[in-house]
Design a protein around this motif. Structure first.
Motif, PDB file in Angstrom:
ATOM      1  N   GLN A  40       0.877  -1.169   0.000  1.00  0.00           N
ATOM      2  CA  GLN A  40       0.000   0.000   0.000  1.00  0.00           C
ATOM      3  C   GLN A  40       0.915   1.218   0.000  1.00  0.00           C
ATOM      4  O   GLN A  40       1.771   1.352   0.877  1.00  0.00           O
ATOM      5  CB  GLN A  40      -0.895  -0.012   1.233  1.00  0.00           C
ATOM      6  N   CYS A  41       0.759   2.090  -0.997  1.00  0.00           N
ATOM      7  CA  CYS A  41       1.692   3.195  -1.213  1.00  0.00           C
ATOM      8  C   CYS A  41       0.989   4.545  -1.141  1.00  0.00           C
ATOM      9  O   CYS A  41      -0.124   4.693  -1.627  1.00  0.00           O
ATOM     10  CB  CYS A  41       2.318   3.096  -2.602  1.00  0.00           C
ATOM     11  N   PHE A  42       1.678   5.514  -0.590  1.00  0.00           N
ATOM     12  CA  PHE A  42       1.311   6.923  -0.723  1.00  0.00           C
ATOM     13  C   PHE A  42       2.370   7.493  -1.649  1.00  0.00           C
ATOM     14  O   PHE A  42       3.515   7.689  -1.258  1.00  0.00           O
ATOM     15  CB  PHE A  42       1.302   7.609   0.643  1.00  0.00           C
ATOM     16  N   ARG A  51      -1.205  10.241  -4.371  1.00  0.00           N
ATOM     17  CA  ARG A  51      -2.386   9.397  -4.242  1.00  0.00           C
ATOM     18  C   ARG A  51      -2.048   8.097  -3.524  1.00  0.00           C
ATOM     19  O   ARG A  51      -0.892   7.742  -3.367  1.00  0.00           O
ATOM     20  CB  ARG A  51      -2.993   9.102  -5.602  1.00  0.00           C
ATOM     21  N   LEU A  52      -3.112   7.398  -3.115  1.00  0.00           N
ATOM     22  CA  LEU A  52      -2.987   6.088  -2.510  1.00  0.00           C
ATOM     23  C   LEU A  52      -3.091   5.040  -3.606  1.00  0.00           C
ATOM     24  O   LEU A  52      -3.946   5.135  -4.485  1.00  0.00           O
ATOM     25  CB  LEU A  52      -4.111   5.848  -1.497  1.00  0.00           C
ATOM     26  N   THR A  54      -2.697   0.620  -4.099  1.00  0.00           N
ATOM     27  CA  THR A  54      -2.375  -0.702  -3.568  1.00  0.00           C
ATOM     28  C   THR A  54      -1.988  -1.587  -4.740  1.00  0.00           C
ATOM     29  O   THR A  54      -2.530  -1.461  -5.842  1.00  0.00           O
ATOM     30  CB  THR A  54      -3.550  -1.352  -2.807  1.00  0.00           C
ATOM     31  N   MET A  76      -1.891   4.988   7.332  1.00  0.00           N
ATOM     32  CA  MET A  76      -2.315   3.806   6.586  1.00  0.00           C
ATOM     33  C   MET A  76      -2.492   2.651   7.560  1.00  0.00           C
ATOM     34  O   MET A  76      -1.783   2.564   8.570  1.00  0.00           O
ATOM     35  CB  MET A  76      -1.302   3.444   5.497  1.00  0.00           C
ATOM     36  N   TYR A  89      -6.857   4.208   4.565  1.00  0.00           N
ATOM     37  CA  TYR A  89      -6.050   5.382   4.867  1.00  0.00           C
ATOM     38  C   TYR A  89      -6.922   6.386   5.602  1.00  0.00           C
ATOM     39  O   TYR A  89      -8.146   6.338   5.543  1.00  0.00           O
ATOM     40  CB  TYR A  89      -5.417   5.989   3.612  1.00  0.00           C
TER      41      TYR A  89
END
Length: 145
Positions: A40-42, A51-52, A54, A76, A89
């Motif tokens: 899961q990335c920001f 943006r978020l 996955t 997160m 998030y």
């Protein structure tokens, strides 16, 4: 950290976003091996916004792009009740928005972790605070609490 398949992990992530850093991100993982994991990335995406995202890998990977976030940090959360995995998030660590939900087909023991990713630039950093691993799940998957 190795954890049982029943867990909640919450982290505040503040990536060091820069103009040339497409896909730079602060990342939260659950991991079994190189062909079975979720991140899961920001991140900074192609249009320069944050943006978020996955990515779930089960042999091959998929990207699930989510909301654009204007502020420079997010909280997160990834959790499992052994049957389901959910990712969320929050902008304030109080109100959680779901970004992914799927059947838990991971092994009994998995790895959790965090990292900074920098696939296209020379380097990046991310700050990880308020790291809270817990052996509990949520009572309401849709609301994240």
């Amino acid at each position: 950290m190795i954890i049982p398949n029943f867990f909640t992990l919450t982290v505040k992530i503040t990536p060091n976003f820069i103009q040339t850093g497409t896909y730079n991100a602060g990342v939260l993982y659950i991991y079994v091996n190189d062909s079975l994991y979720q991140k899961q990335c920001f991140e900074v995406y192609e249009r320069g916004k944050h943006r978020l995202v996955t990515v779930r890998t089960k042999g091959t990977s998929d990207d699930n792009k989510n909301d654009i976030v204007e502020q420079g940090f997010v909280y997160m959360k990834i959790l499992s009740d052994t049957k389901t995995v959910a990712s969320y998030y929050s902008l304030d660590n109080q109100n959680w928005l779901m970004v992914r939900l799927y059947k838990n087909d991971y092994s009994q023991t998995i790895w959790e972790g965090s990292s900074a990713q920098c696939p296209m630039d020379k380097s990046t950093t991310s700050n990880f605070e308020d790291i809270r691993p817990d052996q509990k799940s949520v009572s309401d998957f849709r609301m994240g609490n």
